[in-house]
Design a protein around this motif. Sequence first.
Motif, mmCIF file in Angstrom:
data_model
loop_
_atom_site.group_PDB
_atom_site.id
_atom_site.type_symbol
_atom_site.label_atom_id
_atom_site.label_comp_id
_atom_site.label_asym_id
_atom_site.label_seq_id
_atom_site.Cartn_x
_atom_site.Cartn_y
_atom_site.Cartn_z
ATOM 1 N N VAL A 35 0.813 -1.221 0.000
ATOM 2 C CA VAL A 35 0.000 0.000 0.000
ATOM 3 C C VAL A 35 0.843 1.267 0.000
ATOM 4 O O VAL A 35 0.397 2.318 -0.440
ATOM 5 N N ILE A 36 2.077 1.176 0.437
ATOM 6 C CA ILE A 36 2.942 2.347 0.535
ATOM 7 C C ILE A 36 3.834 2.521 -0.688
ATOM 8 O O ILE A 36 4.095 3.638 -1.112
ATOM 9 N N SER A 37 4.316 1.431 -1.279
ATOM 10 C CA SER A 37 5.312 1.568 -2.342
ATOM 11 C C SER A 37 5.034 0.642 -3.518
ATOM 12 O O SER A 37 4.313 -0.334 -3.418
#
Length: 164
Positions: free
Chosen positions: A75-77
């Motif tokens: 979800v972040i990268s």
Amino acid sequence: MERWAKVRIGNGGDLIRGAIAQMSSRQSFRDASFVRYELIADANAHRPRAKEDFVRTVYYGRLEYILHCTIPSNVISEPETILFGVNTTCDTQGHDATLELTYFRSLTSYIEIVDLAAICAVVGRIQIGTTNPQWAIVDRSGSWARTAFTDDSLTVDAPQQDEL
């Protein structure tokens, strides 16, 4: 992880062949598995209570092979690719062959896994003596040489060479 046998430093740099490519090749290639790599090391590592003092340190070794590691997206990268060089080290007592005569007697039994971007150049070696031989390192990279890996396979019109 995938295991690669060779890689080329970007922008027309050195073609580095891991030792596994040298052994498995039936053709007569020059040995391009000995490399110079640079790491940031703590000069006070042997003194546990001393303040850390990080310095650029030059190492030489034989690239055995390259590990291709893909870190999946989350979800972040986005997904990320990391390349590691698996090196067998040469005991050069910290000497830099671009500045002084540098020798080693044999490869150590020590294996080091480093970020492939730490590898600066392919180096040569010349055997000196026969009774108790040692190897002199020929490093023509100089202090101006720095590694820059590029992914040429992402362009549509990139030539298909043996770069990776």
